[in-house]
Design a protein around this motif. Structure first.
Motif, PDB file in Angstrom:
ATOM      1  N   LEU A 253       0.820  -1.210   0.000  1.00  0.00           N
ATOM      2  CA  LEU A 253       0.000   0.000   0.000  1.00  0.00           C
ATOM      3  C   LEU A 253       0.853   1.259   0.000  1.00  0.00           C
ATOM      4  O   LEU A 253       0.561   2.230  -0.713  1.00  0.00           O
ATOM      5  CB  LEU A 253      -0.939  -0.009   1.207  1.00  0.00           C
ATOM      6  N   LYS A 254       1.914   1.265   0.778  1.00  0.00           N
ATOM      7  CA  LYS A 254       2.771   2.450   0.809  1.00  0.00           C
ATOM      8  C   LYS A 254       3.470   2.660  -0.534  1.00  0.00           C
ATOM      9  O   LYS A 254       3.635   3.795  -0.982  1.00  0.00           O
ATOM     10  CB  LYS A 254       3.794   2.325   1.938  1.00  0.00           C
ATOM     11  N   THR A 255       3.866   1.567  -1.180  1.00  0.00           N
ATOM     12  CA  THR A 255       4.470   1.689  -2.504  1.00  0.00           C
ATOM     13  C   THR A 255       3.481   2.298  -3.488  1.00  0.00           C
ATOM     14  O   THR A 255       3.827   3.174  -4.287  1.00  0.00           O
ATOM     15  CB  THR A 255       4.939   0.311  -3.012  1.00  0.00           C
ATOM     16  N   ALA A 256       2.232   1.838  -3.421  1.00  0.00           N
ATOM     17  CA  ALA A 256       1.197   2.378  -4.299  1.00  0.00           C
ATOM     18  C   ALA A 256       0.942   3.861  -4.020  1.00  0.00           C
ATOM     19  O   ALA A 256       0.853   4.685  -4.937  1.00  0.00           O
ATOM     20  CB  ALA A 256      -0.085   1.576  -4.134  1.00  0.00           C
ATOM     21  N   LEU A 257       0.836   4.211  -2.752  1.00  0.00           N
ATOM     22  CA  LEU A 257       0.533   5.584  -2.384  1.00  0.00           C
ATOM     23  C   LEU A 257       1.697   6.521  -2.679  1.00  0.00           C
ATOM     24  O   LEU A 257       1.501   7.668  -3.111  1.00  0.00           O
ATOM     25  CB  LEU A 257       0.155   5.642  -0.908  1.00  0.00           C
ATOM     26  N   ASP A 258       2.905   6.044  -2.467  1.00  0.00           N
ATOM     27  CA  ASP A 258       4.083   6.876  -2.720  1.00  0.00           C
ATOM     28  C   ASP A 258       4.270   7.203  -4.195  1.00  0.00           C
ATOM     29  O   ASP A 258       4.988   8.149  -4.539  1.00  0.00           O
ATOM     30  CB  ASP A 258       5.347   6.187  -2.189  1.00  0.00           C
ATOM     31  N   SER A 259       3.622   6.435  -5.063  1.00  0.00           N
ATOM     32  CA  SER A 259       3.731   6.704  -6.502  1.00  0.00           C
ATOM     33  C   SER A 259       3.093   8.030  -6.889  1.00  0.00           C
ATOM     34  O   SER A 259       3.417   8.606  -7.929  1.00  0.00           O
ATOM     35  CB  SER A 259       3.075   5.578  -7.301  1.00  0.00           C
ATOM     36  N   GLY A 260       2.171   8.508  -6.064  1.00  0.00           N
ATOM     37  CA  GLY A 260       1.436   9.722  -6.399  1.00  0.00           C
ATOM     38  C   GLY A 260       0.367   9.523  -7.451  1.00  0.00           C
ATOM     39  O   GLY A 260      -0.314  10.474  -7.848  1.00  0.00           O
ATOM     40  N   LYS A 261       0.180   8.285  -7.908  1.00  0.00           N
ATOM     41  CA  LYS A 261      -0.788   7.995  -8.976  1.00  0.00           C
ATOM     42  C   LYS A 261      -2.060   7.321  -8.475  1.00  0.00           C
ATOM     43  O   LYS A 261      -3.032   7.200  -9.212  1.00  0.00           O
ATOM     44  CB  LYS A 261      -0.132   7.102 -10.037  1.00  0.00           C
ATOM     45  N   ALA A 262      -2.053   6.866  -7.219  1.00  0.00           N
ATOM     46  CA  ALA A 262      -3.262   6.256  -6.658  1.00  0.00           C
ATOM     47  C   ALA A 262      -4.292   7.345  -6.392  1.00  0.00           C
ATOM     48  O   ALA A 262      -3.958   8.422  -5.874  1.00  0.00           O
ATOM     49  CB  ALA A 262      -2.933   5.515  -5.377  1.00  0.00           C
ATOM     50  N   VAL A 263      -5.544   7.067  -6.733  1.00  0.00           N
ATOM     51  CA  VAL A 263      -6.595   8.079  -6.589  1.00  0.00           C
ATOM     52  C   VAL A 263      -7.629   7.712  -5.535  1.00  0.00           C
ATOM     53  O   VAL A 263      -8.532   8.506  -5.231  1.00  0.00           O
ATOM     54  CB  VAL A 263      -7.300   8.345  -7.939  1.00  0.00           C
ATOM     55  N   GLY A 264      -7.532   6.521  -4.963  1.00  0.00           N
ATOM     56  CA  GLY A 264      -8.479   6.108  -3.941  1.00  0.00           C
ATOM     57  C   GLY A 264      -8.284   4.649  -3.609  1.00  0.00           C
ATOM     58  O   GLY A 264      -7.509   3.937  -4.264  1.00  0.00           O
ATOM     59  N   ILE A 265      -9.003   4.203  -2.583  1.00  0.00           N
ATOM     60  CA  ILE A 265      -8.852   2.825  -2.100  1.00  0.00           C
ATOM     61  C   ILE A 265     -10.187   2.313  -1.595  1.00  0.00           C
ATOM     62  O   ILE A 265     -11.015   3.087  -1.093  1.00  0.00           O
ATOM     63  CB  ILE A 265      -7.794   2.767  -0.968  1.00  0.00           C
ATOM     64  N   GLU A 266     -10.420   1.022  -1.766  1.00  0.00           N
ATOM     65  CA  GLU A 266     -11.582   0.371  -1.172  1.00  0.00           C
ATOM     66  C   GLU A 266     -11.117  -0.847  -0.397  1.00  0.00           C
ATOM     67  O   GLU A 266     -10.105  -1.469  -0.741  1.00  0.00           O
ATOM     68  CB  GLU A 266     -12.607  -0.033  -2.233  1.00  0.00           C
ATOM     69  N   VAL A 267     -11.854  -1.166   0.658  1.00  0.00           N
ATOM     70  CA  VAL A 267     -11.526  -2.295   1.524  1.00  0.00           C
ATOM     71  C   VAL A 267     -12.764  -3.167   1.648  1.00  0.00           C
ATOM     72  O   VAL A 267     -13.862  -2.660   1.924  1.00  0.00           O
ATOM     73  CB  VAL A 267     -11.080  -1.813   2.920  1.00  0.00           C
ATOM     74  N   THR A 268     -12.601  -4.469   1.466  1.00  0.00           N
ATOM     75  CA  THR A 268     -13.755  -5.360   1.429  1.00  0.00           C
ATOM     76  C   THR A 268     -13.510  -6.646   2.218  1.00  0.00           C
ATOM     77  O   THR A 268     -12.385  -6.961   2.593  1.00  0.00           O
ATOM     78  CB  THR A 268     -14.104  -5.749  -0.026  1.00  0.00           C
ATOM     79  N   ILE A 269     -14.605  -7.374   2.445  1.00  0.00           N
ATOM     80  CA  ILE A 269     -14.671  -8.784   2.863  1.00  0.00           C
ATOM     81  C   ILE A 269     -14.406  -9.074   4.345  1.00  0.00           C
ATOM     82  O   ILE A 269     -14.843 -10.102   4.839  1.00  0.00           O
ATOM     83  CB  ILE A 269     -13.783  -9.678   1.946  1.00  0.00           C
ATOM     84  N   TYR A 270     -13.750  -8.206   5.086  1.00  0.00           N
ATOM     85  CA  TYR A 270     -13.631  -8.446   6.526  1.00  0.00           C
ATOM     86  C   TYR A 270     -15.027  -8.587   7.118  1.00  0.00           C
ATOM     87  O   TYR A 270     -15.902  -7.752   6.887  1.00  0.00           O
ATOM     88  CB  TYR A 270     -12.880  -7.292   7.205  1.00  0.00           C
ATOM     89  N   ASN A 271     -15.250  -9.664   7.893  1.00  0.00           N
ATOM     90  CA  ASN A 271     -16.570  -9.963   8.446  1.00  0.00           C
ATOM     91  C   ASN A 271     -16.521  -9.909   9.974  1.00  0.00           C
ATOM     92  O   ASN A 271     -16.018 -10.838  10.619  1.00  0.00           O
ATOM     93  CB  ASN A 271     -17.033 -11.349   7.984  1.00  0.00           C
ATOM     94  N   PRO A 272     -17.050  -8.844  10.576  1.00  0.00           N
ATOM     95  CA  PRO A 272     -17.024  -8.716  12.035  1.00  0.00           C
ATOM     96  C   PRO A 272     -17.731  -9.851  12.765  1.00  0.00           C
ATOM     97  O   PRO A 272     -17.399 -10.146  13.921  1.00  0.00           O
ATOM     98  CB  PRO A 272     -17.731  -7.382  12.284  1.00  0.00           C
ATOM     99  N   ALA A 273     -18.695 -10.499  12.108  1.00  0.00           N
ATOM    100  CA  ALA A 273     -19.398 -11.614  12.751  1.00  0.00           C
ATOM    101  C   ALA A 273     -18.456 -12.786  13.026  1.00  0.00           C
ATOM    102  O   ALA A 273     -18.756 -13.637  13.867  1.00  0.00           O
ATOM    103  CB  ALA A 273     -20.564 -12.073  11.878  1.00  0.00           C
ATOM    104  N   LEU A 274     -17.332 -12.834  12.332  1.00  0.00           N
ATOM    105  CA  LEU A 274     -16.343 -13.901  12.504  1.00  0.00           C
ATOM    106  C   LEU A 274     -15.140 -13.429  13.323  1.00  0.00           C
ATOM    107  O   LEU A 274     -14.111 -14.092  13.343  1.00  0.00           O
ATOM    108  CB  LEU A 274     -15.886 -14.393  11.124  1.00  0.00           C
ATOM    109  N   ASP A 275     -15.305 -12.310  13.996  1.00  0.00           N
ATOM    110  CA  ASP A 275     -14.209 -11.689  14.746  1.00  0.00           C
ATOM    111  C   ASP A 275     -14.681 -11.341  16.160  1.00  0.00           C
ATOM    112  O   ASP A 275     -14.786 -10.172  16.514  1.00  0.00           O
ATOM    113  CB  ASP A 275     -13.755 -10.430  13.996  1.00  0.00           C
TER     114      ASP A 275
END
Length: 299
Positions: A253-275
């Motif tokens: 993620l830091k490599t992607a962000l340091d490029s200056g070309k990333a425009v956004g991020i999404e995070v998926t699939i973590y399920n709190p019911a299993l945590d």
């Protein structure tokens, strides 16, 4: 932190899965202080209007028509953030939310996709046992699948295969067992064994270099929590042994962000019911804060 203005958008869709639970991902990460720690504004919550819980005849995909409708709705909301100069942090939900994110970007230019996921997600509807779009989303977003879920605003694909990178997948046995179609040759792929051979730093650099080309206007980052090692991220519906360590994902993620070309991020699939003890949710939140802001206080 670089000069990015973060805006957190909740996208608690479970349309791409049979099960529910991942819809609480935004709630838990926000309870962990994600927005405050990123100095991010809260940009609202986009919920699906309906859920059929059946494969529809047109697409042979579970909730297929609902996913198409939701993708337009999410794209409109995310587009407003992009136009305001924000860096969207979209909290899913299941992986099918990538269609809405990619549609918002397609309306504004030619963008790439860094797809960090424990699965390749390139199933075709007839091979996916339950018709779950969360196993097809990389295929759909690159134009492989039924028209309703690949042609948006009358055009396809949302992301050209040559502009996508699949990073970290390790579901080769599952693909073979159920007959998933292969990734196209023009789509750059770094499966987990390749990353381990190259080293995560070099693999991330090669992936990001591919997405930082001059013919692209930028790239979107998709992070599925099951890319992480199952030993530290068991709170996912489809578990596989192994995976990236938290430090390795942070490096990507830091490599992607340091490029200056990333425009956004999404995070998926973590399920709190299993945590039940909340440990996986805390780890995921701390990792994201560290990568996005440089705050290294990750337990």
């Amino acid at each position: 932190m670089q000069n990015r203005h973060y805006a957190v958008l909740e996208a608690p869709s479970t349309l791409g899965l049979r099960s529910e639970g991942v819809d609480r991902l935004p709630e838990v990460l926000l309870e962990q202080g994600l927005a405050e720690r990123l100095s991010a504004r809260h940009a609202g919550c986009i919920k699906p209007d309906s859920r059929s819980s059946q494969r529809d005849l047109e697409t042979n995909v579970l909730n297929g028509k609902d996913i198409a409708s939701y993708s337009y709705k999410l794209a409109d909301a995310m587009g407003a953030l992009l136009d305001a100069g924000d860096f969207p942090v979209v909290l899913g939900g299941d992986c099918s939310i990538v269609l809405g994110s990619a549609l918002a970007l397609k309306r504004r230019g030619r963008y790439g996709l860094l797809f960090v996921d424990g699965q390749a997600d390139f199933f075709q509807p007839e091979a996916e046992p339950y018709g779950e779009a969360a196993s097809m989303d990389l295929a759909l977003v690159t134009g492989h699948g039924p028209t309703l879920l690949t042609h948006f605003d009358g055009d396809s694909p949302l992301i050209r295969p040559m502009d996508a990178v699949a990073f970290g997948y390790r579901d080769h046995e599952d693909q073979a067992q159920f007959g998933s179609q292969p990734l196209p040759s023009e789509l750059r792929a770094f499966d987990l064994p390749a990353i381990q051979r190259l080293g995560v730093g070099r693999a991330a650099e090669e992936a990001v270099r591919h997405l930082s080309r001059g013919d692209l206007d930028g790239f979107w980052i998709h992070v599925d929590a099951d890319c992480l090692d199952d030993a530290v991220m068991p709170a996912v519906d489809f578990r596989l042994a192994g995976g990236l360590s938290p430090d390795h994902l942070e490096t990507v993620l830091k490599t992607a962000l340091d490029s200056g070309k990333a425009v956004g991020i999404e995070v998926t699939i973590y399920n709190p019911a299993l945590d039940p003890d909340g440990r996986a949710g805390k780890l995921l939140t701390d990792l994201l804060v560290s990568a996005l802001s440089g705050d290294t206080a990750r337990a």
